[in-house]
Design a protein around this motif. Sequence first.
Motif, short mmCIF file in Angstrom:
data_model
loop_
_atom_site.label_atom_id
_atom_site.label_comp_id
_atom_site.label_asym_id
_atom_site.label_seq_id
_atom_site.Cartn_x
_atom_site.Cartn_y
_atom_site.Cartn_z
N VAL A 1 33.42 -32.39 -26.69
CA VAL A 1 34.78 -32.35 -26.16
C VAL A 1 34.73 -32.38 -24.64
N GLU A 2 35.69 -33.09 -24.04
CA GLU A 2 35.75 -33.20 -22.59
C GLU A 2 36.71 -32.15 -22.04
N SER A 3 36.34 -31.57 -20.92
CA SER A 3 37.19 -30.61 -20.22
C SER A 3 37.26 -31.00 -18.75
N ALA A 4 38.02 -30.25 -17.97
CA ALA A 4 38.14 -30.55 -16.55
C ALA A 4 36.80 -30.43 -15.83
N GLU A 5 35.92 -29.56 -16.36
CA GLU A 5 34.63 -29.34 -15.71
C GLU A 5 33.57 -30.34 -16.13
N ALA B 1 31.12 -29.08 -29.10
CA ALA B 1 32.28 -28.50 -29.78
C ALA B 1 31.84 -27.49 -30.84
N ARG C 1 37.05 -29.48 -34.27
CA ARG C 1 38.43 -29.37 -33.81
C ARG C 1 39.12 -28.09 -34.29
N TRP D 1 31.65 -32.10 -19.95
CA TRP D 1 31.56 -32.23 -21.40
C TRP D 1 30.83 -31.02 -21.98
N ARG D 2 31.27 -30.58 -23.14
CA ARG D 2 30.57 -29.50 -23.83
C ARG D 2 30.45 -29.83 -25.31
N ARG E 1 28.99 -37.35 -21.11
CA ARG E 1 29.15 -37.29 -22.57
C ARG E 1 27.81 -37.47 -23.25
N GLU F 1 28.35 -20.68 -22.41
CA GLU F 1 28.56 -22.04 -22.89
C GLU F 1 28.18 -23.05 -21.80
N VAL G 1 28.10 -26.62 -19.82
CA VAL G 1 28.94 -27.77 -19.52
C VAL G 1 28.04 -28.87 -18.97
#
Length: 256
Positions: free
Chosen positions: A165-169, A174, A52, A171-172, A136, A130, A132
């Motif tokens: 971490v979740e994003s609009a595209e 962190a 985080r 999961w990636r 999850r 990175e 994506v």
Amino acid sequence: MTTLHLARHQPGGEPVLLLLHGLGATGEVWDGLLQRNWEGEVIAPDLPGHGRSPRLDTYSFEAMAASVAAVVPTGRQVVVLGHSLGGVLALALADGTYGVDVAAACGVGIKLRWSDAELAKAAEVAARPERVFATREEAVDRWLRVSGLAGLVPADAPLVAAGVVESAEGWRVAVDPAAFGVGAPDVPALVARATCPTFLAAGERDPMCPPEQLLEVDPDAVVLPAVGHNLHVESPLTLWPLLERLLASFTDALGR
């Protein structure tokens, strides 16, 4: 200055124990060690570009150590226990140039020898785009491998939550890939510059820090039996003798 995510336990107690995780992980990897009470305050940050915490424009041991120093309570003596990358930062903080009053520091499982091929591989990983992931589960699987925790931590363990971490595209993981390009540390130089007691340690079965390499750098290093690289997750209380040694150094410093 980057403000790191910081977990604090038993605020205000003495001495302050600063726990620094390794590359790819988060501060939660120390949770098992806290099953046995430390008498003072414990702080466990997510390192820059991990979990985080915000990312850095450029990763170096100096920049990362400065980010950690910024979240250490002022006016307090601190003992530092760091694993792998965190161990390098523990030794860096011990040289007195970051404004942290370090009474003692221990680096556990630091990789001491780097080949040209290993450094080239690390640089290649740092330069990758990175990834994506669609789910999850895929991101968790990747994070467990990136952090070296695959096989030690189940995918549904609570500490996994901070690793993805979740994003609009989608999961990636962190972890900022660029952090893998931090380079190879000069551990003997860091030990030589320390202004407080420092020592090294590693698990007997650590392939990244074999005992013979460890003892060559620090003849007084501690080899912990029957554990590997991620010993703080594999068998957390194995590290308690290291904490006792750090506490003894703190006590000695008070008596001087």
